[in-house]
Design a protein around this motif. Sequence first.
Motif, PDB file in Angstrom:
ATOM      1  N   ASP A 194      45.164  47.387  43.547  1.00  0.00           N
ATOM      2  CA  ASP A 194      46.526  47.358  43.023  1.00  0.00           C
ATOM      3  C   ASP A 194      47.053  48.737  42.651  1.00  0.00           C
ATOM      4  OD1 ASP A 194      46.385  44.630  43.323  1.00  0.00           O
ATOM      5  OD2 ASP A 194      45.887  44.233  41.234  1.00  0.00           O
ATOM      6  N   ASP A 195      46.151  49.667  42.337  1.00  0.00           N
ATOM      7  CA  ASP A 195      46.582  50.993  41.916  1.00  0.00           C
ATOM      8  C   ASP A 195      46.427  52.047  43.001  1.00  0.00           C
ATOM      9  OD1 ASP A 195      47.079  49.781  39.491  1.00  0.00           O
ATOM     10  OD2 ASP A 195      45.182  50.395  38.603  1.00  0.00           O
ATOM     11  N   ASP A 242      40.856  46.183  40.592  1.00  0.00           N
ATOM     12  CA  ASP A 242      42.292  46.376  40.389  1.00  0.00           C
ATOM     13  C   ASP A 242      42.681  47.823  40.658  1.00  0.00           C
ATOM     14  OD1 ASP A 242      42.798  43.743  39.769  1.00  0.00           O
ATOM     15  OD2 ASP A 242      42.683  44.028  37.599  1.00  0.00           O
ATOM     16  N   ALA A 243      41.846  48.769  40.231  1.00  0.00           N
ATOM     17  CA  ALA A 243      42.147  50.180  40.479  1.00  0.00           C
ATOM     18  C   ALA A 243      42.147  50.479  41.967  1.00  0.00           C
ATOM     19  CB  ALA A 243      41.124  51.058  39.765  1.00  0.00           C
ATOM     20  N   CYS A 244      41.238  49.840  42.698  1.00  0.00           N
ATOM     21  CA  CYS A 244      41.162  50.079  44.148  1.00  0.00           C
ATOM     22  C   CYS A 244      42.296  49.392  44.903  1.00  0.00           C
ATOM     23  CB  CYS A 244      39.814  49.591  44.683  1.00  0.00           C
ATOM     24  SG  CYS A 244      38.415  50.626  44.211  1.00  0.00           S
ATOM     25  N   THR A 262      46.328  50.202  29.594  1.00  0.00           N
ATOM     26  CA  THR A 262      47.745  49.843  29.642  1.00  0.00           C
ATOM     27  C   THR A 262      47.903  48.351  29.419  1.00  0.00           C
ATOM     28  OG1 THR A 262      47.804  49.372  32.026  1.00  0.00           O
ATOM     29  CG2 THR A 262      48.142  51.678  31.346  1.00  0.00           C
ATOM     30  N   ASP A 287      49.681  46.405  31.219  1.00  0.00           N
ATOM     31  CA  ASP A 287      49.598  45.734  32.519  1.00  0.00           C
ATOM     32  C   ASP A 287      48.140  45.489  32.899  1.00  0.00           C
ATOM     33  OD1 ASP A 287      50.796  44.772  35.061  1.00  0.00           O
ATOM     34  OD2 ASP A 287      49.730  46.484  35.901  1.00  0.00           O
ATOM     35  N   ALA A 288      47.285  46.480  32.663  1.00  0.00           N
ATOM     36  CA  ALA A 288      45.863  46.306  32.965  1.00  0.00           C
ATOM     37  C   ALA A 288      45.252  45.206  32.102  1.00  0.00           C
ATOM     38  CB  ALA A 288      45.115  47.615  32.759  1.00  0.00           C
ATOM     39  N   ARG A 327      46.269  41.880  33.567  1.00  0.00           N
ATOM     40  CA  ARG A 327      45.506  41.572  34.773  1.00  0.00           C
ATOM     41  C   ARG A 327      44.103  41.097  34.429  1.00  0.00           C
ATOM     42  NH1 ARG A 327      46.636  46.714  38.668  1.00  0.00           N
ATOM     43  NH2 ARG A 327      46.123  47.767  36.721  1.00  0.00           N
TER      44      ARG A 327
END
Length: 317
Positions: A88-89, A84-86, A41, A43-44, A47
């Motif tokens: 922010d997501d 970020d997955a852990c 994405t 956004d990713a 980041r």
Amino acid sequence: MRSFAVVALIAPPFPARVHPHAAQAAQRSARWATELGLIVTADAARRLDRANAGDLAGRACPDAQPDRLDLLTDLVTWLFAFDDACDDDGLGADPRRLSPVVSRLLDVLDLLGDDAPPTLLAAAGPTGVALHDLCRRLRGGDHPDLLVRFAAQVRDYLLSLLWEAANREHHRVPAVDEYIQMRRHTGAVHPSFTLTDHARDARPSWSALADPRLSALDRLAADLVCWCNDVFSYGKERRLEQDGHNLTLVIARETGQDEQTALAEAADRFNAALDAYLALERTVLDGADPAVTRTVEGRRAWIRATYDWSMNASRYA
């Protein structure tokens, strides 16, 4: 909070250098992450760009061969993407979601970079495919000792994320001593050190690695990297109302101090640990062989790299 960190932390007294190909390594690593599906994405991608993995890796390995700098940069990119997955997501807030992900990544690590069944990589997803690629490339360097160390350290990192997730699920803030121990693993500092050793051709013997002095120096270096990160990231974490996995927050909870006083204590701990590191480093280097000397130089570079990168990275702005 950022200005406080700049004033309160003592700058590590090591040379501040950056690899001349750090920017190219960052661009190549972003393509690697996109091609493997880690970044899907806009956004990713933003980041990842703010994280500036190439700058951090380039500061930690200013003299590495380009392919070895690429490997370290890709690890840092992988860590930022998974972090970020852990964080922010939401993946890291629910052990029931995180556990099967960790299990599949452990399956990947068990291969030690050897050929992987397509079904295993399909189940592990892009994060697993990218992790397998890191192990495969390290295996191709014909340094089995570093590969075994790296896999064990990434395993510790993954399992420590389950500890974080359980704390989040139960709204639990750990005690300071517990946090300090686990932070060395949640920060994934040790696998980063190992790939830095690979980049620097620093391969101390197993007996040297087991020397209590070098082991203690490694822990102090990991603490300094993690605590520097905690102090610089505290302002962002407070704005986002994130959980209690920050040295400042665990100090505040355990002591009852207000957050500004606790932040000052976190900075004081960093400064005291830096003094302890410098004193211990002198004893480790006294009569050390070249492999140990290169290892220590790598730890120095990581401590300085984290400080300088934190001063400039927009990830914590």
